[in-house]
Motif scaffolding. Structure first.
Motif, PDB file in Angstrom:
ATOM      1  N   VAL A  75      56.016  45.661  44.783  1.00  0.00           N
ATOM      2  CA  VAL A  75      55.139  46.694  44.206  1.00  0.00           C
ATOM      3  C   VAL A  75      55.817  47.308  42.984  1.00  0.00           C
ATOM      4  O   VAL A  75      55.188  47.504  41.938  1.00  0.00           O
ATOM      5  N   ARG A  76      57.114  47.578  43.098  1.00  0.00           N
ATOM      6  CA  ARG A  76      57.845  48.110  41.932  1.00  0.00           C
ATOM      7  C   ARG A  76      57.789  47.103  40.782  1.00  0.00           C
ATOM      8  O   ARG A  76      57.579  47.454  39.630  1.00  0.00           O
ATOM      9  N   ILE A 109      55.421  44.990  40.146  1.00  0.00           N
ATOM     10  CA  ILE A 109      54.079  45.020  39.531  1.00  0.00           C
ATOM     11  C   ILE A 109      53.967  46.202  38.569  1.00  0.00           C
ATOM     12  O   ILE A 109      53.401  46.085  37.469  1.00  0.00           O
ATOM     13  N   LYS A 110      54.543  47.326  38.974  1.00  0.00           N
ATOM     14  CA  LYS A 110      54.527  48.498  38.072  1.00  0.00           C
ATOM     15  C   LYS A 110      55.214  48.127  36.745  1.00  0.00           C
ATOM     16  O   LYS A 110      54.686  48.401  35.665  1.00  0.00           O
ATOM     17  N   ILE A 151      53.036  45.978  34.514  1.00  0.00           N
ATOM     18  CA  ILE A 151      51.975  46.737  33.835  1.00  0.00           C
ATOM     19  C   ILE A 151      52.561  47.549  32.688  1.00  0.00           C
ATOM     20  O   ILE A 151      52.004  47.599  31.588  1.00  0.00           O
ATOM     21  N   GLU A 152      53.730  48.143  32.937  1.00  0.00           N
ATOM     22  CA  GLU A 152      54.374  48.925  31.853  1.00  0.00           C
ATOM     23  C   GLU A 152      54.682  48.035  30.657  1.00  0.00           C
ATOM     24  O   GLU A 152      54.561  48.451  29.505  1.00  0.00           O
ATOM     25  N   ARG A 153      55.040  46.758  30.923  1.00  0.00           N
ATOM     26  CA  ARG A 153      55.398  45.841  29.829  1.00  0.00           C
ATOM     27  C   ARG A 153      54.169  45.088  29.281  1.00  0.00           C
ATOM     28  O   ARG A 153      54.310  44.122  28.543  1.00  0.00           O
ATOM     29  N   ASP A 154      52.962  45.478  29.695  1.00  0.00           N
ATOM     30  CA  ASP A 154      51.734  44.808  29.228  1.00  0.00           C
ATOM     31  C   ASP A 154      51.744  43.317  29.546  1.00  0.00           C
ATOM     32  O   ASP A 154      51.269  42.495  28.750  1.00  0.00           O
ATOM     33  N   THR A 155      52.261  42.991  30.715  1.00  0.00           N
ATOM     34  CA  THR A 155      52.229  41.589  31.131  1.00  0.00           C
ATOM     35  C   THR A 155      50.781  41.118  31.239  1.00  0.00           C
ATOM     36  O   THR A 155      49.904  41.883  31.642  1.00  0.00           O
ATOM     37  N   TYR A 156      50.519  39.873  30.872  1.00  0.00           N
ATOM     38  CA  TYR A 156      49.165  39.304  30.909  1.00  0.00           C
ATOM     39  C   TYR A 156      48.569  39.501  32.314  1.00  0.00           C
ATOM     40  O   TYR A 156      49.196  39.191  33.332  1.00  0.00           O
ATOM     41  N   CYS A 157      47.345  40.015  32.353  1.00  0.00           N
ATOM     42  CA  CYS A 157      46.747  40.455  33.625  1.00  0.00           C
ATOM     43  C   CYS A 157      46.732  39.376  34.710  1.00  0.00           C
ATOM     44  O   CYS A 157      46.916  39.663  35.886  1.00  0.00           O
ATOM     45  N   ASP A 158      46.488  38.152  34.306  1.00  0.00           N
ATOM     46  CA  ASP A 158      46.387  37.082  35.302  1.00  0.00           C
ATOM     47  C   ASP A 158      47.671  36.963  36.111  1.00  0.00           C
ATOM     48  O   ASP A 158      47.630  36.776  37.333  1.00  0.00           O
ATOM     49  N   VAL A 195      49.748  39.431  36.670  1.00  0.00           N
ATOM     50  CA  VAL A 195      49.835  40.620  37.532  1.00  0.00           C
ATOM     51  C   VAL A 195      48.920  40.440  38.754  1.00  0.00           C
ATOM     52  O   VAL A 195      49.310  40.723  39.892  1.00  0.00           O
ATOM     53  N   LEU A 196      47.728  39.918  38.512  1.00  0.00           N
ATOM     54  CA  LEU A 196      46.777  39.712  39.618  1.00  0.00           C
ATOM     55  C   LEU A 196      47.355  38.742  40.654  1.00  0.00           C
ATOM     56  O   LEU A 196      47.184  38.924  41.864  1.00  0.00           O
ATOM     57  N   ILE A 203      49.761  40.645  42.763  1.00  0.00           N
ATOM     58  CA  ILE A 203      49.050  41.496  43.724  1.00  0.00           C
ATOM     59  C   ILE A 203      48.593  40.654  44.921  1.00  0.00           C
ATOM     60  O   ILE A 203      48.749  41.047  46.083  1.00  0.00           O
TER      61      ILE A 203
END
Lengths: 109, 109, 109, 109
Positions: free
Chosen positions: A42-43, A45-46, A49-56, A58-59, A62
């Motif tokens: 979880v940390r 993933i945070k 997101i802070e580094r603007d990693t490509y959403c796919d 990140v998903l 998750i």
């Protein structure tokens, strides 16, 4: 399924007072090790997101955390059913069945 | 659905180099606040197990974390589809559809 | 939860021979009525596909059938747990717990 | 993933009038064959209940039907995204993204 969880542990999930779990230390440290990893993911993933990693990406992370959390839930459900559920049914305390059904239905969501 | 996410942000999820997300700071802080809570809940579950909390209570907490994590996934999926997915399709980069399907199928598990 | 299912019915889910369910006729007709509707909905989806109905409408119908089928599963799980599971545990036949866990894990997928 | 679905078919999921799907006959017969099996399985479950089949066996059949239905949903989602979704986005009709998100969220339930 995880290594056979000894069916009954010393402990009192059916005492008059506050109900307690009574898992072996080995079982507890297995759950805690898995939850430590989930917490770290979880940390992670945070950070993504802070580094603007490509959403796919990140998903996908998750989905991995959800899967790890599901495993913890299943292990705990097994441990619970093989200890408190069996004990309380054997003592005629069938209310535990309704309690368990409510919880399983939440996990089924 | 969360407040309407402005469809396109400055940024390059379709540049030649490493793909990046380009969410608004408001959207990112919303996701991060939710993930902070998830992280705290996971720590809380660890504490419950250490204290031999009755399993049914722990299982209900796990279901709550799964639900919170699902919400983060859905928000991110929405943000992703309204930015990078639309942009890449509009540029004729239809490979993004297969990429998205693989990810959705993991979330559907 | 559906109207309280009388805990024990005459019947032998724990006999030496083939295990049988022993639900009330009322419970069975409730399940059968729901399954009739599911069967009709599946036929309806086939018709939608044959008529080239817009996919989004068909996908929503599939989600509705999944939800109806989930309800049948939950009802049956409740009936099963309040009859055979309790009976077999009370007779010391704890193997039923592993059997139930395998089934719950499939439903959790 | 199923054999690559040709991206665009003749048809009008984006016409002024009623939106229609436009899948290949091969894709449609694949979906219909699967739905025929699902329909048969649902009928089979009704028979199991009428014959008082042991609940665990029935629950496993329900899980199998859910899995088969999930596969139909995923195939259809893929076909939809590779045809109507791409076409409508390319024409600037971004409302289709919100429509798709609502449907995906129902399938994620």
């Amino acid at each position: 399924m995880e290594e056979a969880q000894p069916l009954r542990q010393e402990g009192d999930c059916h005492g008059a007072g506050e109900r307690k779990a009574h898992h072996s230390e080995k079982f507890k440290s297995n759950l805690l090790a898995r939850l430590n990893r989930v917490e770290g993911q979880v940390r992670g993933i945070k950070g993504m997101i802070e580094r603007d990693t490509y959403c796919d990406d990140v998903l996908n992370q998750i989905a991995a955390v959800q899967s790890a959390l599901n495993s913890v839930g299943r292990l705990l459900l097994e441990g619970h059913m093989k200890s408190c559920i069996v004990e309380r049914i054997e003592e005629g305390d069938h209310a535990v069945v309704d309690e368990l059904l409510v919880t399983i239905n939440k996990l089924l969501k």
